[in-house]
Write a protein that holds these residues in place. Sequence first.
Motif, PDB file in Angstrom:
ATOM      1  N   GLY B 166       0.834  -1.197   0.000  1.00  0.00           N
ATOM      2  CA  GLY B 166       0.000   0.000   0.000  1.00  0.00           C
ATOM      3  C   GLY B 166       0.870   1.248   0.000  1.00  0.00           C
ATOM      4  O   GLY B 166       2.088   1.186   0.157  1.00  0.00           O
ATOM      5  N   GLY B 167       0.246   2.403  -0.173  1.00  0.00           N
ATOM      6  CA  GLY B 167       0.993   3.647  -0.280  1.00  0.00           C
ATOM      7  C   GLY B 167       1.737   3.735  -1.603  1.00  0.00           C
ATOM      8  O   GLY B 167       1.461   2.972  -2.544  1.00  0.00           O
ATOM      9  N   TYR B 168       2.693   4.654  -1.656  1.00  0.00           N
ATOM     10  CA  TYR B 168       3.380   4.935  -2.917  1.00  0.00           C
ATOM     11  C   TYR B 168       4.892   4.931  -2.726  1.00  0.00           C
ATOM     12  O   TYR B 168       5.391   5.409  -1.702  1.00  0.00           O
ATOM     13  CB  TYR B 168       2.970   6.317  -3.443  1.00  0.00           C
ATOM     14  N   ARG B 169       5.580   4.407  -3.701  1.00  0.00           N
ATOM     15  CA  ARG B 169       7.004   4.699  -3.826  1.00  0.00           C
ATOM     16  C   ARG B 169       7.149   6.143  -4.281  1.00  0.00           C
ATOM     17  O   ARG B 169       6.227   6.704  -4.866  1.00  0.00           O
ATOM     18  CB  ARG B 169       7.653   3.783  -4.859  1.00  0.00           C
ATOM     19  N   GLY B 186      14.794   5.296  -3.319  1.00  0.00           N
ATOM     20  CA  GLY B 186      13.942   4.367  -4.069  1.00  0.00           C
ATOM     21  C   GLY B 186      13.207   3.354  -3.213  1.00  0.00           C
ATOM     22  O   GLY B 186      12.243   2.747  -3.677  1.00  0.00           O
ATOM     23  N   ASP B 187      13.658   3.168  -1.981  1.00  0.00           N
ATOM     24  CA  ASP B 187      13.003   2.176  -1.117  1.00  0.00           C
ATOM     25  C   ASP B 187      12.427   2.824   0.147  1.00  0.00           C
ATOM     26  O   ASP B 187      12.309   2.182   1.186  1.00  0.00           O
ATOM     27  CB  ASP B 187      13.973   1.051  -0.749  1.00  0.00           C
ATOM     28  N   ARG B 188      12.089   4.123   0.035  1.00  0.00           N
ATOM     29  CA  ARG B 188      11.531   4.809   1.201  1.00  0.00           C
ATOM     30  C   ARG B 188      10.163   5.403   0.897  1.00  0.00           C
ATOM     31  O   ARG B 188       9.849   5.717  -0.251  1.00  0.00           O
ATOM     32  CB  ARG B 188      12.483   5.938   1.632  1.00  0.00           C
ATOM     33  N   LYS B 189       9.387   5.547   1.953  1.00  0.00           N
ATOM     34  CA  LYS B 189       8.123   6.277   1.872  1.00  0.00           C
ATOM     35  C   LYS B 189       8.157   7.388   2.902  1.00  0.00           C
ATOM     36  O   LYS B 189       8.834   7.267   3.918  1.00  0.00           O
ATOM     37  CB  LYS B 189       6.947   5.339   2.150  1.00  0.00           C
ATOM     38  N   SER B 190       7.428   8.457   2.639  1.00  0.00           N
ATOM     39  CA  SER B 190       7.478   9.579   3.562  1.00  0.00           C
ATOM     40  C   SER B 190       6.088  10.146   3.844  1.00  0.00           C
ATOM     41  O   SER B 190       5.182  10.090   3.013  1.00  0.00           O
ATOM     42  CB  SER B 190       8.362  10.701   2.995  1.00  0.00           C
ATOM     43  N   PHE B 191       5.957  10.676   5.039  1.00  0.00           N
ATOM     44  CA  PHE B 191       4.764  11.419   5.452  1.00  0.00           C
ATOM     45  C   PHE B 191       4.511  12.565   4.483  1.00  0.00           C
ATOM     46  O   PHE B 191       3.385  12.794   4.032  1.00  0.00           O
ATOM     47  CB  PHE B 191       5.002  11.945   6.867  1.00  0.00           C
ATOM     48  N   ILE B 221      -5.489   8.663   2.691  1.00  0.00           N
ATOM     49  CA  ILE B 221      -5.823   9.083   4.058  1.00  0.00           C
ATOM     50  C   ILE B 221      -5.672   7.903   5.026  1.00  0.00           C
ATOM     51  O   ILE B 221      -5.086   8.026   6.106  1.00  0.00           O
ATOM     52  CB  ILE B 221      -7.261   9.666   4.107  1.00  0.00           C
ATOM     53  N   ASP B 222      -6.165   6.739   4.613  1.00  0.00           N
ATOM     54  CA  ASP B 222      -6.030   5.538   5.452  1.00  0.00           C
ATOM     55  C   ASP B 222      -4.562   5.216   5.717  1.00  0.00           C
ATOM     56  O   ASP B 222      -4.183   4.855   6.830  1.00  0.00           O
ATOM     57  CB  ASP B 222      -6.676   4.328   4.773  1.00  0.00           C
ATOM     58  N   VAL B 223      -3.751   5.314   4.681  1.00  0.00           N
ATOM     59  CA  VAL B 223      -2.329   5.017   4.832  1.00  0.00           C
ATOM     60  C   VAL B 223      -1.689   5.995   5.815  1.00  0.00           C
ATOM     61  O   VAL B 223      -0.944   5.597   6.714  1.00  0.00           O
ATOM     62  CB  VAL B 223      -1.597   5.077   3.470  1.00  0.00           C
ATOM     63  N   LEU B 224      -2.002   7.268   5.655  1.00  0.00           N
ATOM     64  CA  LEU B 224      -1.424   8.267   6.554  1.00  0.00           C
ATOM     65  C   LEU B 224      -1.781   7.967   8.007  1.00  0.00           C
ATOM     66  O   LEU B 224      -0.909   7.857   8.870  1.00  0.00           O
ATOM     67  CB  LEU B 224      -1.904   9.665   6.155  1.00  0.00           C
ATOM     68  N   TRP B 225      -3.060   7.798   8.272  1.00  0.00           N
ATOM     69  CA  TRP B 225      -3.476   7.596   9.672  1.00  0.00           C
ATOM     70  C   TRP B 225      -3.011   6.257  10.228  1.00  0.00           C
ATOM     71  O   TRP B 225      -2.643   6.149  11.399  1.00  0.00           O
ATOM     72  CB  TRP B 225      -4.998   7.699   9.806  1.00  0.00           C
ATOM     73  N   ALA B 226      -3.066   5.225   9.398  1.00  0.00           N
ATOM     74  CA  ALA B 226      -2.782   3.881   9.925  1.00  0.00           C
ATOM     75  C   ALA B 226      -1.293   3.577  10.013  1.00  0.00           C
ATOM     76  O   ALA B 226      -0.875   2.757  10.819  1.00  0.00           O
ATOM     77  CB  ALA B 226      -3.468   2.821   9.040  1.00  0.00           C
ATOM     78  N   ARG B 227      -0.483   4.255   9.203  1.00  0.00           N
ATOM     79  CA  ARG B 227       0.908   3.852   9.080  1.00  0.00           C
ATOM     80  C   ARG B 227       1.908   4.928   9.417  1.00  0.00           C
ATOM     81  O   ARG B 227       3.068   4.623   9.667  1.00  0.00           O
ATOM     82  CB  ARG B 227       1.186   3.411   7.637  1.00  0.00           C
ATOM     83  N   MET B 228       1.506   6.187   9.334  1.00  0.00           N
ATOM     84  CA  MET B 228       2.500   7.254   9.324  1.00  0.00           C
ATOM     85  C   MET B 228       2.471   8.173  10.538  1.00  0.00           C
ATOM     86  O   MET B 228       3.154   9.191  10.550  1.00  0.00           O
ATOM     87  CB  MET B 228       2.378   8.049   8.012  1.00  0.00           C
ATOM     88  N   PHE B 229       1.667   7.800  11.518  1.00  0.00           N
ATOM     89  CA  PHE B 229       1.636   8.586  12.749  1.00  0.00           C
ATOM     90  C   PHE B 229       2.189   7.786  13.925  1.00  0.00           C
ATOM     91  O   PHE B 229       2.036   6.569  13.971  1.00  0.00           O
ATOM     92  CB  PHE B 229       0.199   9.015  13.074  1.00  0.00           C
ATOM     93  N   ALA B 238       8.537  10.920   9.852  1.00  0.00           N
ATOM     94  CA  ALA B 238       8.930  11.455   8.541  1.00  0.00           C
ATOM     95  C   ALA B 238       9.151  10.381   7.480  1.00  0.00           C
ATOM     96  O   ALA B 238       8.654  10.491   6.370  1.00  0.00           O
ATOM     97  CB  ALA B 238      10.182  12.314   8.683  1.00  0.00           C
ATOM     98  N   GLN B 239       9.933   9.348   7.802  1.00  0.00           N
ATOM     99  CA  GLN B 239      10.317   8.389   6.758  1.00  0.00           C
ATOM    100  C   GLN B 239      10.146   6.939   7.204  1.00  0.00           C
ATOM    101  O   GLN B 239      10.276   6.614   8.391  1.00  0.00           O
ATOM    102  CB  GLN B 239      11.765   8.608   6.327  1.00  0.00           C
TER     103      GLN B 239
END
Lengths: 432, 432
Positions: B166-169, B186-191, B221-229, B238-239
């Motif tokens: 889920g989310g984006y590269r 290339g292998d990171r995701k960020s807020f 939105i789901d990704v942000l709340w569920a994974r990035m906080f 951040a990362q």
Amino acid sequence: MARGDVRADKGAMEIYDRIEKYLTGKLLPFWFTRVAAPEGGFTTYFDRNGDPTGQTDKTLIQQTRSIFMLSHATRSGYGAGKAAALLQPGLEWFWRHFRDPVHDGWFWIVDGTGKPVSTDKIMYGQSFVIYSMSECALATGDPEARRAAEHTFDLAQKYAADTAFGGYREMFLRDWQPRPGGAYGGDRKSFDVHMHLMEAYTALYELTRAEIHKRKLREVIDVLWARMFEPRSWTGIAQFGLDFTPLRALMFKTVWGADRDNEGEPRPLNNTSYGHNIEFLWLFLHALEVLGEPVDAWKEKLAALARHSATYGVDERYGGIFVEGPHDGPARDMQKEFWQQAESLVGFLDAYILLGERTYWDAFVKVFDFVWTKMINHDVGEWFALLDRDGTVRWDYLGHAWKNNYHTTRSMIQTLKRLKRIEEKGLAVRGA
Amino acid sequence: MARGDVRADKGAMEIYDRIEKYLTGKLLPFWFTRVAAPEGGFTTYFDRNGDPTGQTDKTLIQQTRSIFMLSHATRSGYGAGKAAALLQPGLEWFWRHFRDPVHDGWFWIVDGTGKPVSTDKIMYGQSFVIYSMSECALATGDPEARRAAEHTFDLAQKYAADTAFGGYREMFLRDWQPRPGGAYGGDRKSFDVHMHLMEAYTALYELTRAEIHKRKLREVIDVLWARMFEPRSWTGIAQFGLDFTPLRALMFKTVWGADRDNEGEPRPLNNTSYGHNIEFLWLFLHALEVLGEPVDAWKEKLAALARHSATYGVDERYGGIFVEGPHDGPARDMQKEFWQQAESLVGFLDAYILLGERTYWDAFVKVFDFVWTKMINHDVGEWFALLDRDGTVRWDYLGHAWKNNYHTTRSMIQTLKRLKRIEEKGLAVRGA
């Protein structure tokens, strides 16, 4: 070879000869002489005698699987140009009548005149567009087939990919909004569809060698292994919520003909399909081969999967492979359905080649004996749809909308390849 | 209003009047008279006096943010047609020189003549194409802008979406294969990027009202709340690795101008950006508004986030908002950067409207006082880039490739909207 010529365990090349004669003399001719529908497109509606049943509705699965069958035979060196010649008119009918000119993607069912009957976008079917069109382009170089494969892949990324949890949603209305949840399937994910996407992306990547197709193939493999297996037995779980919570498998409210997967009440949670597991094993090994990646990291899991199928799936008494049962004990549904037999022939041979254990050769032989003596209607050429455990014919038709030519022809072609490899590698097991 | 006219806590409409006069009399004119580059496209290279620095390289961020600024001003009723008139030539230059004719998508940097300098596909920038083109189409009805927004959305689904987790590269080479890992991103995701995708999809959905745009907005939105906080303080991390494992935030090897996010050694794991958190708060509330969904389910989390920003982020001594600090204690980096001030003005007003607590009005006032007395170069019109904690100017330019017109103009326009709402709702807090 007539029915009743039992006991196949005399050696790989002996079975090879039998299958080759059957494939080229009976099975492929059965389809080559029947698959072009008089009204256009392909037909697979045949009774136990191979006579047309008169049905003319065209399903996405039926059309794409016929395209696959003709392409796969051509690519594998069978059909002597006959298969390729049958392809073109069927392809044109398909493009004219199945493509949704408004919302893009492919209809689920059209009638004999090409009028849409079910316009839903079902990923199971869309994945077979990718698979069959890739195989067609690989077989014939048809640029239109290639475009259709690549474009359908793009649609899957846009409309079906789930960017919240990974994996794909599977059932949509005509305009690609998800169907309602529950029995309409809009909020479920399945092992089945993700496995067929792996199969489709493998062929697409083999065709294009594009990084994005390779990447999505790897990702769907990751989803399957990380989310869709019961991690003690490494056997598949059929259905999930969007977040991959395993759920009791439902019958979906989608016309899916007489596929047994679509019958009855929800399955127990502790349930797995021997046929899907062993089909996954060989499709996955094939994916690794096309990716050019080593199998080592997966060997233990594949061994667990194969062991489960051989231990609980294979019928020691009558031969053949059962329908399904729990992740950790004997089979629950002991009928014998055509497609599980077809896929397990290939899968057990791959398990034998990979793991080198006699068990898997024996499992192959037990399934083959059942197929040869009970499942194949030798007088006509195709396989019956469903038998009781002991081989009594229960559903006797040889083809309909959903039971057609992909499993049986591919199984025979792929089994031949593996038997030859076994012989060449000196792995052949001689009769006990 | 001259600098030095301190203490803003006299009431919402008093601040409203000051900001409106500044926005229409100084800030927008600053850009309307300067943003059209003599060589074509938009320029944002200006020193502390508002004089051109002579640089001509064009960044994707700089062009799209200028397009956004002109569109947003037009849509909000400012500029009296002047902004709209500036749009067209800049848009045409952008389409001609930034679109990759070979691999699709948009270049990262081109030179003053339009020759590509960095052809990498950076999702941070692609998301601003979606955002600015949607805003442009909403402001002017431009069908080409709409097509660009929708098509860039499609590219994000095909090439950037991660169907494994889920989310984006976020960082790709020109041909959309992921850049190498680690510092190449290339292998990171960020807020950051996921928040800006939320922002972009909000505008796109507002434009098209298409189900697929709504669905992808909900998913991000789901990704942000569920994974990035960080789920005690509900402040952003951040990362992450691709599987959302939090990682110490790296500086990426991508030309990103003088954005401070891009400097120095990896951040500690226990670290959050006050500016991103409070920016998220208001962008998220705006997304809910566009979606037509209630805020109730999120209120507690948003309250925790706002409390953290007000408690640890706002400088009680000098006013303004700090750069960053841990999830659970006082700020570590106490400098004052322009964009966090801009976003927290809007965010604290939204927190005040949502939660009704005086704390957030006070926080707004403290940031506003600092902005008004220290950050804005009133003689010329724009804001300085970076100040020390006490307001001493550290980076004195008013614009460059990465510090330009989006944060400041949007902040002023959005702050005005909220001050008016506060007054209308009778929420206004009169001076202590």
